[in-house]
Design a protein around this motif. Structure first.
Motif, PDB file in Angstrom:
ATOM      1  N   GLN A   1       0.819  -1.214   0.000  1.00 56.77           N
ATOM      2  CA  GLN A   1       0.000   0.000   0.000  1.00 56.77           C
ATOM      3  C   GLN A   1       0.851   1.263   0.000  1.00 56.77           C
ATOM      4  N   GLN A   2       1.965   1.240   0.700  1.00 52.97           N
ATOM      5  CA  GLN A   2       2.847   2.411   0.718  1.00 52.97           C
ATOM      6  C   GLN A   2       3.405   2.715  -0.665  1.00 52.97           C
ATOM      7  N   ILE A   3       3.591   1.668  -1.440  1.00 55.41           N
ATOM      8  CA  ILE A   3       4.151   1.837  -2.784  1.00 55.41           C
ATOM      9  C   ILE A   3       3.072   2.274  -3.768  1.00 55.41           C
ATOM     10  N   THR A   4       1.907   1.632  -3.714  1.00 56.89           N
ATOM     11  CA  THR A   4       0.862   1.940  -4.691  1.00 56.89           C
ATOM     12  C   THR A   4       0.259   3.332  -4.501  1.00 56.89           C
ATOM     13  N   THR A   5       0.257   3.842  -3.277  1.00 58.36           N
ATOM     14  CA  THR A   5      -0.369   5.157  -3.034  1.00 58.36           C
ATOM     15  C   THR A   5       0.445   6.316  -3.594  1.00 58.36           C
ATOM     16  N   ILE A   6       1.669   6.064  -4.028  1.00 61.99           N
ATOM     17  CA  ILE A   6       2.462   7.146  -4.635  1.00 61.99           C
ATOM     18  C   ILE A   6       2.615   6.950  -6.150  1.00 61.99           C
ATOM     19  N   ALA A   7       1.903   5.953  -6.689  1.00 61.15           N
ATOM     20  CA  ALA A   7       2.031   5.646  -8.117  1.00 61.15           C
ATOM     21  C   ALA A   7       1.113   6.519  -8.957  1.00 61.15           C
ATOM     22  N   ASP A   8       1.626   6.970 -10.110  1.00 54.37           N
ATOM     23  CA  ASP A   8       0.790   7.657 -11.091  1.00 54.37           C
ATOM     24  C   ASP A   8      -0.041   6.648 -11.879  1.00 54.37           C
ATOM     25  N   ILE A   9       0.580   5.495 -12.151  1.00 51.53           N
ATOM     26  CA  ILE A   9      -0.078   4.424 -12.909  1.00 51.53           C
ATOM     27  C   ILE A   9       0.159   3.115 -12.176  1.00 51.53           C
ATOM     28  N   ILE A  10      -0.905   2.345 -11.986  1.00 46.05           N
ATOM     29  CA  ILE A  10      -0.790   1.020 -11.394  1.00 46.05           C
ATOM     30  C   ILE A  10      -1.254  -0.004 -12.430  1.00 46.05           C
ATOM     31  N   ILE A  11      -0.402  -0.986 -12.690  1.00 45.20           N
ATOM     32  CA  ILE A  11      -0.751  -2.088 -13.587  1.00 45.20           C
ATOM     33  C   ILE A  11      -0.667  -3.362 -12.767  1.00 45.20           C
ATOM     34  N   THR A  12      -1.767  -4.067 -12.656  1.00 48.71           N
ATOM     35  CA  THR A  12      -1.786  -5.240 -11.783  1.00 48.71           C
ATOM     36  C   THR A  12      -2.199  -6.489 -12.544  1.00 48.71           C
ATOM     37  N   ALA A  13      -1.434  -7.562 -12.340  1.00 48.53           N
ATOM     38  CA  ALA A  13      -1.660  -8.816 -13.076  1.00 48.53           C
ATOM     39  C   ALA A  13      -1.367  -9.995 -12.165  1.00 48.53           C
ATOM     40  N   THR A  14      -2.155 -10.145 -11.102  1.00 47.62           N
ATOM     41  CA  THR A  14      -1.892 -11.206 -10.135  1.00 47.62           C
ATOM     42  C   THR A  14      -2.942 -12.304 -10.116  1.00 47.62           C
ATOM     43  N   GLY A  15      -4.163 -12.018 -10.554  1.00 47.02           N
ATOM     44  CA  GLY A  15      -5.247 -12.977 -10.424  1.00 47.02           C
ATOM     45  C   GLY A  15      -5.765 -13.075  -9.007  1.00 47.02           C
ATOM     46  N   GLN A  16      -5.521 -12.036  -8.221  1.00 50.93           N
ATOM     47  CA  GLN A  16      -5.995 -11.988  -6.835  1.00 50.93           C
ATOM     48  C   GLN A  16      -7.159 -11.011  -6.741  1.00 50.93           C
ATOM     49  N   LYS A  17      -8.347 -11.517  -6.595  1.00 45.74           N
ATOM     50  CA  LYS A  17      -9.563 -10.702  -6.585  1.00 45.74           C
ATOM     51  C   LYS A  17      -9.507  -9.614  -5.505  1.00 45.74           C
ATOM     52  N   ASP A  18      -9.879  -8.389  -5.914  1.00 44.02           N
ATOM     53  CA  ASP A  18     -10.010  -7.239  -4.999  1.00 44.02           C
ATOM     54  C   ASP A  18      -8.719  -6.896  -4.271  1.00 44.02           C
ATOM     55  N   LEU A  19      -7.584  -7.155  -4.910  1.00 45.71           N
ATOM     56  CA  LEU A  19      -6.294  -6.816  -4.300  1.00 45.71           C
ATOM     57  C   LEU A  19      -6.147  -5.309  -4.116  1.00 45.71           C
ATOM     58  N   ILE A  20      -6.541  -4.540  -5.145  1.00 48.59           N
ATOM     59  CA  ILE A  20      -6.369  -3.086  -5.115  1.00 48.59           C
ATOM     60  C   ILE A  20      -7.684  -2.432  -4.719  1.00 48.59           C
TER      61      ILE A  20
END
Length: 280
Positions: free
Chosen positions: A192-211
């Motif tokens: 969460q500390q990393i994603t909250t400072i991102a301009d763009i988030i690209i996620t490819a995990t197959g984990q439902k509702d991760l973000i």
């Protein structure tokens, strides 16, 4: 509310361009798909390739094998397809059954027909900046961003997932466009500390509702490549209802990257066909 990045709609325009190109071909370009068994998660993708190929005018050939087929039989078929002048592009549908070597089978594909960009030779070309085919999901994301006029130069992109098919090649492509890329994965602490400072988030995990909403900053751009099936419904990595209130741009799990990936694959088939014609 977020503006939806509609890969399904964008792919329609690309499909029209490809259809026009195929009409000028003396012989129909052809794709061969090798599938071992039938995985519920992958068969819809094969069906989508077949449907879209037929709409464009590309000849689709499917070679299906039982789960217990000997690895050598699969490789022999691929070698046969390599030598078939009427086959322009070849893919092996993944995942393969346990006990089969994905590396050996995929590397049997001739590099000139490797439209998925997964052979060792193609990967080596990619990371040394030589002409090659790029894995289609990564290619699809870059094309979606480009056609949506989203600039990545100077942006902080967080890539969640480090697979050879998506995460690693996509990070490389983004860096070539001068983005600053952080790769996260299952061992990453304090995501969460990393994603909250991102301009763009690209996620490819197959984990439902991760973000979730509290994991992004206001106005972030979210590309969801996750795919999870529950009760016949498709879910992405992003909790859409929450995140859509805060993100500037957002893809939907069903209409985002999937249709673009199919189109990029078929675009590569036509490129293979053209390479063959010009080399004669």
């Amino acid at each position: 509310m977020s503006q939806i990045l509609d890969g399904k709609e964008i792919s329609k325009h690309i499909k029209e361009e490809l259809t026009s190109k195929v009409k000028t071909c003396m012989i129909k370009p052809s794709i061969a798909v090798v599938q071992v068994g039938e995985e519920a998660s992958t068969t819809p993708y094969v069906n989508a390739i077949s449907k879209t190929a037929n709409e464009i005018g590309i000849n689709f050939r499917l070679f299906q094998y039982a789960f217990d087929t000997k690895e050598r039989e699969i490789i022999n078929k691929i070698v046969e397809l390599n030598n078939d002048e009427y086959v322009d592009g070849i893919i092996v549908q993944l995942p393969l059954p346990n006990g089969m070597s994905t590396k050996r089978i995929v590397n049997a594909i001739d590099v000139s027909k490797d439209i998925d960009g997964l052979t060792d030779k193609n990967i080596a070309r990619f990371y040394t900046n030589r002409k090659c085919f790029i894995p289609c999901p990564a290619q699809a994301v870059m094309e979606l961003l480009r056609l949506s006029e989203i600039e990545v130069n100077g942006k902080h992109v967080v890539m969640i997932g480090r697979s050879h098919l998506i995460g690693k090649p996509l990070a490389q492509l983004l860096m070539k466009k001068d983005a600053t890329v952080t790769i996260c994965h299952s061992k990453t602490e304090n995501l969460q500390q990393i994603t909250t400072i991102a301009d763009i988030i690209i996620t490819a995990t197959g984990q439902k509702d991760l973000i979730k909403e509290n994991m992004i900053k206001e106005g972030a751009i979210i590309i969801d490549i996750g795919n999870t099936k529950e009760n016949e419904k498709t879910y992405g990595d992003v909790k859409f209802d929450e995140v859509s209130k805060k993100a500037a741009y957002l893809t939907k799990a069903s209409d985002g990257i999937g249709p673009m990936t199919v189109i990029m694959l078929l675009k590569n088939v036509i490129e293979c066909y053209n390479n063959k014609i010009t080399s004669k």
